[in-house]
Every structure is written in C-alpha cells, then in structure tokens.
Motif scaffolding. Structure first.
Motif, PDB file in Angstrom:
ATOM      1  N   HIS A 148       0.807  -1.178   0.202  1.00 24.73           N
ATOM      2  CA  HIS A 148       0.082   0.024  -0.027  1.00 24.73           C
ATOM      3  C   HIS A 148       0.798   1.237   0.169  1.00 24.73           C
ATOM      4  N   THR A 159      -5.281 -13.682   0.525  1.00 24.28           N
ATOM      5  CA  THR A 159      -4.921 -12.695  -0.916  1.00 24.28           C
ATOM      6  C   THR A 159      -6.079 -11.606  -0.917  1.00 24.28           C
ATOM      7  N   ASP A 160      -6.700 -11.443   0.266  1.00 24.15           N
ATOM      8  CA  ASP A 160      -7.665 -10.137   0.137  1.00 24.15           C
ATOM      9  C   ASP A 160      -6.731  -8.874   0.292  1.00 24.15           C
ATOM     10  N   ASP A 161      -7.548  -8.015  -0.485  1.00 23.77           N
ATOM     11  CA  ASP A 161      -6.587  -6.707  -0.413  1.00 23.77           C
ATOM     12  C   ASP A 161      -5.477  -6.426  -0.972  1.00 23.77           C
ATOM     13  N   ASP A 215      -5.097  -5.937  -4.328  1.00 24.32           N
ATOM     14  CA  ASP A 215      -5.258  -5.104  -5.696  1.00 24.32           C
ATOM     15  C   ASP A 215      -4.059  -4.174  -6.132  1.00 24.32           C
ATOM     16  N   ALA A 216      -3.442  -3.793  -5.507  1.00 23.36           N
ATOM     17  CA  ALA A 216      -2.111  -2.989  -5.821  1.00 23.36           C
ATOM     18  C   ALA A 216      -1.207  -3.946  -6.432  1.00 23.36           C
ATOM     19  N   SER A 224       0.814  -6.590  -8.786  1.00 24.33           N
ATOM     20  CA  SER A 224       0.846  -6.771 -10.402  1.00 24.33           C
ATOM     21  C   SER A 224       0.015  -8.302 -10.613  1.00 24.33           C
TER      22      SER A 224
END
Length: 146
Positions: free
Chosen positions: A67, A88-90, A92-93, A95
């Motif tokens: 983040h 593996t939640d959160d 999104d950042a 690749s």
C-alpha cells in the motif's frame, strides 16, 4: 544493457536462496531485504524495476509495503509480485499474486518461452494479458521438461 533490478523482500533464507539463484540465472540483478523496514529503505535507495514481496515479514508486513508503494508517486509504477501462502484479500495494488509454495522459476519462465526481460517485466506490470503469460509459462515448462 544494464541488468534489470529485482528487489526480493523475503525473510525465509531458503526461499531467498532459491529466488536469488533463479533470478540471477535469468539475468536479473537481485537485491534482498529480509524485513519490511529495510525493504522500504532499499526501495528508496536502489530503485528496483520489480519487487517480489512476501506478506508475512518482521518489523513491517508486506501488505503495508504494498500500500505504501501504491500511494507514493515515485514508486506506484513499480510492478509488485506478491508471493504468499496466506490471505490474498486486499491485494489489488499487486501486479501479480502467486501462491506459496511457488517455484521461483514461475517468475522467470517467460524467458525460456522466448520472452525478453522487458516482456517479463511488462507481464508483471499488466501490459501482457494474464492468460498469455500463463500460456507462456506452461510452454516454458514443456520446453524445460526432459
């Protein structure tokens, strides 16, 4: 041409050795950080082309690092491959997210399939469609098998 720099952020010495061997063999310059705070310093000092990030780290966890990279203008464009055995939640950042146990060859299999280092970095950055990268990895496994 200068070698591409990969920062491996991992605290397990056995995994660090595997990543170093596989990535060095593939032509990358490998930098290693064993904890989250050192990793942030290394990112500022070394300006890596790619980060391989474990989530469970001493001093500062990998999610916080992910983040922080995404929120900072100088680092938000650095591709980050998260390698984790946990949640593996959160992410999104990231690749690319790979599950442990992960063969470090997955990080460089594209090279054996004919991809250049730039293509491998582009695939991690999302420029190469994930289905195409997975196909190339499978092709590389077939080519590498006896």
């Amino acid at each position: 041409m200068a070698k591409r720099r990969i920062l491996v952020i991992e605290d397990d010495p056995a995994l660090v050795t595997m990543y170093e061997m596989a990535l060095s063999f593939a032509g990358f310059e490998v930098i290693v950080s064993g904890d989250g705070l050192t990793a942030l310093e290394d990112i500022d000092e070394e300006h890596p082309d790619l980060v391989v990030l474990d989530l469970r780290l001493p001093q500062l966890d990998g999610s916080t690092i992910l983040h922080e990279l995404a929120a900072t203008a100088d680092t938000r464009d650095i591709p980050v491959i998260v390698v984790t055995g946990g949640d593996t939640d959160d992410l999104d950042a990231a690749s690319l997210v790979l599950r442990k146990p992960c063969d470090p060859a997955l990080l460089v299999a594209g090279r054996a399939a004919g991809l250049s280092l730039d293509d491998i970095l582009a695939s991690a950055a999302g420029s190469l469609p994930p289905y195409r990268f997975r196909y190339l990895i499978e092709k590389a496994k077939v080519l590498a098998s006896p």
